[in-house]
Design a protein around this motif. Structure first.
Motif, PDB file in Angstrom:
ATOM      1  N   ILE A 253       0.834  -1.205   0.000  1.00  6.30           N
ATOM      2  CA  ILE A 253       0.000   0.000   0.000  1.00  6.30           C
ATOM      3  C   ILE A 253       0.867   1.254   0.000  1.00  6.30           C
ATOM      4  O   ILE A 253       0.593   2.225  -0.714  1.00  6.30           O
ATOM      5  CB  ILE A 253      -0.955  -0.016   1.202  1.00  6.30           C
ATOM      6  N   LEU A 254       1.934   1.249   0.785  1.00  7.20           N
ATOM      7  CA  LEU A 254       2.832   2.397   0.808  1.00  7.20           C
ATOM      8  C   LEU A 254       3.435   2.654  -0.573  1.00  7.20           C
ATOM      9  O   LEU A 254       3.597   3.816  -0.981  1.00  7.20           O
ATOM     10  CB  LEU A 254       3.935   2.184   1.846  1.00  7.20           C
ATOM     11  N   SER A 255       3.736   1.597  -1.289  1.00  6.65           N
ATOM     12  CA  SER A 255       4.256   1.757  -2.650  1.00  6.65           C
ATOM     13  C   SER A 255       3.194   2.355  -3.570  1.00  6.65           C
ATOM     14  O   SER A 255       3.496   3.230  -4.398  1.00  6.65           O
ATOM     15  CB  SER A 255       4.738   0.409  -3.202  1.00  6.65           C
TER      16      SER A 255
ATOM     17  N   ASP B 144       1.665   9.717  -5.391  1.00  8.41           N
ATOM     18  CA  ASP B 144       1.985  10.939  -4.644  1.00  8.41           C
ATOM     19  C   ASP B 144       0.819  11.325  -3.726  1.00  8.41           C
ATOM     20  O   ASP B 144       0.383  12.479  -3.696  1.00  8.41           O
ATOM     21  CB  ASP B 144       2.322  12.085  -5.598  1.00  8.41           C
ATOM     22  N   VAL B 145       0.343  10.359  -2.966  1.00  8.90           N
ATOM     23  CA  VAL B 145      -0.783  10.551  -2.049  1.00  8.90           C
ATOM     24  C   VAL B 145      -0.319  10.286  -0.616  1.00  8.90           C
ATOM     25  O   VAL B 145       0.386   9.302  -0.354  1.00  8.90           O
ATOM     26  CB  VAL B 145      -1.958   9.612  -2.397  1.00  8.90           C
ATOM     27  N   LYS B 146      -0.721  11.151   0.305  1.00 10.61           N
ATOM     28  CA  LYS B 146      -0.511  10.928   1.730  1.00 10.61           C
ATOM     29  C   LYS B 146      -1.840  10.490   2.349  1.00 10.61           C
ATOM     30  O   LYS B 146      -2.902  10.987   1.976  1.00 10.61           O
ATOM     31  CB  LYS B 146      -0.009  12.190   2.423  1.00 10.61           C
ATOM     32  N   ALA B 147      -1.768   9.561   3.289  1.00 10.05           N
ATOM     33  CA  ALA B 147      -2.977   8.958   3.849  1.00 10.05           C
ATOM     34  C   ALA B 147      -2.857   8.866   5.365  1.00 10.05           C
ATOM     35  O   ALA B 147      -1.818   9.164   5.955  1.00 10.05           O
ATOM     36  CB  ALA B 147      -3.194   7.571   3.246  1.00 10.05           C
ATOM     37  N   THR B 148      -3.937   8.426   5.990  1.00  4.31           N
ATOM     38  CA  THR B 148      -3.972   8.166   7.426  1.00  4.31           C
ATOM     39  C   THR B 148      -4.095   6.669   7.648  1.00  4.31           C
ATOM     40  O   THR B 148      -4.970   6.021   7.078  1.00  4.31           O
ATOM     41  CB  THR B 148      -5.155   8.895   8.086  1.00  4.31           C
ATOM     42  N   PHE B 149      -3.211   6.133   8.484  1.00  8.32           N
ATOM     43  CA  PHE B 149      -3.205   4.707   8.799  1.00  8.32           C
ATOM     44  C   PHE B 149      -3.692   4.506  10.235  1.00  8.32           C
ATOM     45  O   PHE B 149      -2.964   4.775  11.197  1.00  8.32           O
ATOM     46  CB  PHE B 149      -1.798   4.127   8.640  1.00  8.32           C
ATOM     47  N   PHE B 150      -4.946   4.052  10.380  1.00  5.38           N
ATOM     48  CA  PHE B 150      -5.486   3.704  11.692  1.00  5.38           C
ATOM     49  C   PHE B 150      -4.935   2.322  12.051  1.00  5.38           C
ATOM     50  O   PHE B 150      -5.399   1.298  11.544  1.00  5.38           O
ATOM     51  CB  PHE B 150      -7.011   3.695  11.664  1.00  5.38           C
ATOM     52  N   THR B 151      -3.945   2.320  12.912  1.00 10.24           N
ATOM     53  CA  THR B 151      -3.114   1.130  13.118  1.00 10.24           C
ATOM     54  C   THR B 151      -3.433   0.446  14.434  1.00 10.24           C
ATOM     55  O   THR B 151      -3.504   1.087  15.495  1.00 10.24           O
ATOM     56  CB  THR B 151      -1.631   1.536  13.085  1.00 10.24           C
TER      57      THR B 151
ATOM     58  N   ALA C  83       7.782   2.804   8.895  1.00 10.42           N
ATOM     59  CA  ALA C  83       7.650   3.013   7.448  1.00 10.42           C
ATOM     60  C   ALA C  83       6.487   3.947   7.134  1.00 10.42           C
ATOM     61  O   ALA C  83       6.575   4.776   6.216  1.00 10.42           O
ATOM     62  CB  ALA C  83       7.466   1.674   6.747  1.00 10.42           C
ATOM     63  N   ILE C  84       5.392   3.813   7.863  1.00  9.16           N
ATOM     64  CA  ILE C  84       4.241   4.705   7.675  1.00  9.16           C
ATOM     65  C   ILE C  84       4.655   6.148   7.932  1.00  9.16           C
ATOM     66  O   ILE C  84       4.383   7.057   7.138  1.00  9.16           O
ATOM     67  CB  ILE C  84       3.085   4.287   8.600  1.00  9.16           C
ATOM     68  N   VAL C  85       5.331   6.385   9.043  1.00  8.97           N
ATOM     69  CA  VAL C  85       5.749   7.735   9.408  1.00  8.97           C
ATOM     70  C   VAL C  85       6.787   8.271   8.425  1.00  8.97           C
ATOM     71  O   VAL C  85       6.714   9.425   7.986  1.00  8.97           O
ATOM     72  CB  VAL C  85       6.285   7.761  10.852  1.00  8.97           C
ATOM     73  N   ALA C  86       7.735   7.417   8.054  1.00 10.39           N
ATOM     74  CA  ALA C  86       8.786   7.839   7.127  1.00 10.39           C
ATOM     75  C   ALA C  86       8.217   8.231   5.773  1.00 10.39           C
ATOM     76  O   ALA C  86       8.796   9.072   5.067  1.00 10.39           O
ATOM     77  CB  ALA C  86       9.815   6.726   6.960  1.00 10.39           C
ATOM     78  N   GLY C  87       7.089   7.638   5.400  1.00 12.15           N
ATOM     79  CA  GLY C  87       6.458   7.962   4.132  1.00 12.15           C
ATOM     80  C   GLY C  87       5.664   9.256   4.155  1.00 12.15           C
ATOM     81  O   GLY C  87       5.072   9.638   3.138  1.00 12.15           O
ATOM     82  N   GLY C  88       5.621   9.930   5.300  1.00 17.02           N
ATOM     83  CA  GLY C  88       4.895  11.191   5.395  1.00 17.02           C
ATOM     84  C   GLY C  88       3.412  11.028   5.663  1.00 17.02           C
ATOM     85  O   GLY C  88       2.642  11.986   5.516  1.00 17.02           O
ATOM     86  N   HIS C  89       3.005   9.844   6.082  1.00 18.62           N
ATOM     87  CA  HIS C  89       1.599   9.572   6.340  1.00 18.62           C
ATOM     88  C   HIS C  89       1.266   9.821   7.810  1.00 18.62           C
ATOM     89  O   HIS C  89       2.157   9.872   8.664  1.00 18.62           O
ATOM     90  CB  HIS C  89       1.267   8.128   5.955  1.00 18.62           C
TER      91      HIS C  89
END
Length: 270
Positions: free
Chosen positions: A37-39, A45-52, A66-72
């Protein structure tokens, strides 16, 4: 754009068939699926919210980083994927505080958002909003304003609204057709309905009501090779497995057909 980070064996509908005590013995597929999904998001070029889910984060800390590093945005799905409506206020408070602290420790960022498993905040447990506010959350996305056999509060507001001092509720999106709210925000409906219909419903909300749409999906929904759970009832089987092989391609289309962003950046004041 939101992703509920949980694995296929943690889905509420599977609870009667997969005991919680078996979770540790089942190979987790969420990490690999989240990386896919991160890929997808990076390509679009989309930023999202991951309810983890805290349970997942604790066992796969690299996924959180990885979620945080991706700018999400890193947000909370609670710790143990227990429905809020099945918990006491004390147990719920322990769950949401534990998840928030764990995610913040692993991700190194503030966790401001929460989504209840199975959209399980409704008429009977409005006290959950008090607990979330006291725990330091700034928004919830836990109400689904539709009629459904597992969840739903059809008479609640369809768009973001304050629920407590310092806390807003941002429901997943529905489209008002006649006297009914029609689901138009992801999950099994997105897999079942033709993509063109889903796109039309979201565009209607954007263009006619001038509102941002909140879409959600799960990592297991892009994983058609996940193990099949034996002995489940026909309704659960259909809901869980319908069109899994088509979901990733539909997500790619969706990412290109609309402009998407993080929940905190769209709905919270800066």
């Amino acid at each position: 754009m939101t992703i509920d980070v949980e694995d296929y064996f943690q889905v509420s509908a599977m609870a009667p068939y997969i005991p919680r005590s078996d979770w540790e013995r089942i190979r987790c597929r969420a990490e690999d699926n989240v990386m896919r999904i991160l890929s997808l998001l990076e390509e679009a070029d989309v930023k999202a919210t991951f309810f983890t889910l805290g349970w997942i984060a604790e066992r796969h800390p690299g996924l959180v980083r990885a979620i945080v590093a991706g700018g999400h945005e890193l947000a909370s799905h609670g710790y143990g994927h227990e429905r809020a409506s099945d918990m006491s206020p004390v147990a719920f408070a322990d769950d949401v505080r534990r998840a928030k602290a764990l995610l913040e420790d692993l991700g190194g960022v503030a966790v401001q958002g929460y989504r209840a498993p199975s959209f399980s905040i409704g008429e009977g447990n409005q006290w959950a909003f008090d607990v979330l506010a006291e725990a330091g959350y700034r928004y919830s996305s836990s109400v689904y304003p539709i009629e459904h056999d597992h969840y739903g509060m059809p008479d609640s507001p369809r768009f973001a609204y304050p629920v407590r001092n310092g806390l807003i509720e941002v429901p997943v999106t529905t489209c008002r057709i006649g006297a009914r709210n029609m689901p138009s925000s992801g999950g099994g409906y997105f897999r079942l309905l033709p993509y063109r219909l889903s796109r039309w419903l979201i565009r209607r909300v954007n263009e006619q009501e001038q509102q941002a749409a909140v879409f959600y999906f799960h990592p297991w929904e892009i994983d058609p090779d996940q193990p099949r759970v034996r002995g489940i009832d026909a309704k659960t089987r259909f809901r869980h497995y319908v069109n899994l092989g088509r979901t990733e391609a539909r997500i790619r289309l969706l990412l290109g057909d609309f402009s998407w962003g993080r929940m905190d950046e769209i709905f919270l004041p800066h």
